[in-house]
Design an enzyme around this catalytic site. Sequence first.
Site, PDB file in Angstrom:
ATOM      1  N   LYS A 127      77.407  19.033  10.881  1.00 39.03           N
ATOM      2  CA  LYS A 127      77.837  17.832  11.576  1.00 39.03           C
ATOM      3  C   LYS A 127      76.781  17.288  12.551  1.00 39.03           C
ATOM      4  O   LYS A 127      75.824  17.993  12.902  1.00 39.03           O
ATOM      5  CB  LYS A 127      79.147  18.115  12.325  1.00 39.03           C
ATOM      6  CG  LYS A 127      80.329  18.400  11.413  1.00 39.03           C
ATOM      7  CD  LYS A 127      81.594  18.563  12.248  1.00 39.03           C
ATOM      8  CE  LYS A 127      82.820  18.722  11.383  1.00 39.03           C
ATOM      9  NZ  LYS A 127      84.061  18.804  12.199  1.00 39.03           N
ATOM     10  N   ASN A 237      82.427  21.035  16.179  1.00 39.88           N
ATOM     11  CA  ASN A 237      82.436  22.432  15.764  1.00 39.88           C
ATOM     12  C   ASN A 237      81.361  22.749  14.723  1.00 39.88           C
ATOM     13  O   ASN A 237      81.484  23.706  13.958  1.00 39.88           O
ATOM     14  CB  ASN A 237      83.818  22.839  15.257  1.00 39.88           C
ATOM     15  CG  ASN A 237      84.316  21.945  14.131  1.00 39.88           C
ATOM     16  OD1 ASN A 237      83.604  21.052  13.671  1.00 39.88           O
ATOM     17  ND2 ASN A 237      85.535  22.183  13.672  1.00 39.88           N
ATOM     18  N   HIS A 240      81.522  21.481   8.572  1.00 44.12           N
ATOM     19  CA  HIS A 240      82.736  21.159   7.815  1.00 44.12           C
ATOM     20  C   HIS A 240      82.681  21.886   6.485  1.00 44.12           C
ATOM     21  O   HIS A 240      81.615  22.092   5.907  1.00 44.12           O
ATOM     22  CB  HIS A 240      82.824  19.649   7.541  1.00 44.12           C
ATOM     23  CG  HIS A 240      83.758  19.307   6.413  1.00 44.12           C
ATOM     24  ND1 HIS A 240      85.108  19.123   6.585  1.00 44.12           N
ATOM     25  CD2 HIS A 240      83.520  19.157   5.072  1.00 44.12           C
ATOM     26  CE1 HIS A 240      85.669  18.858   5.414  1.00 44.12           C
ATOM     27  NE2 HIS A 240      84.739  18.872   4.484  1.00 44.12           N
TER      28      HIS A 240
END
Length: 285
Positions: A127, A237, A240
Site C-alpha cells: 500500500k 496496514n 493487502h
Amino acid sequence: MGSKKKEIALQVNISTQELWEETLSSKGLTVVDVYQGWCGPCKPVVSLFQKVRIEVGPDLLHFALAEADCLDVLEKYRGKCEPTFLFYAIKDEALSEDEERSSHGKDGGPDADVASSEKTCTLAIIKPDAVGHGKTDEIIVKIQEAGFDIVTSEERTMTEAEMRLFYQHRAGEEAFEKLVHHMCSGPSCLLILTRTEDTEDVAAAWRALMGPSDPHVARREQPDSLRAQYGSEAPFNAVHGSRDAEAARRELALLFPGFTSAEHAPEASPELEEGVVPPSPEDVH
C-alpha cells in the site's frame, strides 16, 4: 441543420441468450451486473461505472445488466439478494505479443509484462503508506523468503474509480471513504504471487504472512507478520491480500484484466474469463 447525436446507453440490458453472446464477444472488459427481478440491479454503482468508463474509454470497457431469471446461463445466481458482478475479458488477438508490448510502451499498462501462469495465483498490494516510507524492497524480500514467487510486479497510483469498484463490497462501512482516499494517495506496488509448493493455498499462505488487518492486533498476536512490522493502524496496514481464490479471481480481473493462470483460466471458451464479485463480511484488506 446538423443531425442530433444518438444517445448511447451506459449499460446494455441483456434479456436473451443471443444478446448475451453478442455482448460478451466485445473486445476488452465487460462487467455484467446480475440481478433478480424482485431485487433489481445495483443502482448505486451506476455513477461509478460512468466515472470508470470516462477514464478508461468506451472501446475496451463495457457494462451490462442481466436478470438471472431470464437467462439459463445465470441459473446459479437465482434466489440471491446480494451484489453480483461478472467480469469477462477478451484479448484482441489481432495483436501479436511483440505488438502488444510495443503498444503499451516500455513501462505500459497493467498487462504490459503479464503473460500467464500455470499455477494458482493471488493478488498482493504493497500500500501507499509502505511504499511512501521506502519499504517496498524490504517487503518483497520477505515475500520471497517466505516461499512466494512473484509472477509480475508493477508500481502505479490507483484511481478513485478503480478503488471504489475494488472495495465496492465495503461501500456501506464507515471507513470506506478513508480507505479509498488512502489507496489513491500515492503509488502502490501490485504483485501477482504464486508458490513453488502448495500453490492451492497461496491465498491463505499470503494472508498468514500479512497477519491481522489491525496492526495493533498483529503486533500482539503475530509479531513476525508484515502488518505487525510495517503497519501503523488501519487502513495504513502496509499490505493487502485477496481473501480467497474467488476474491483473487475478481481482483486480478479488475487490476490485471489480461492475466490468466490455472485458477483464472477461461471456463466458457478459450477467450473468455469470468470473475464474481461477492460481498465480503471479512476484513482482510
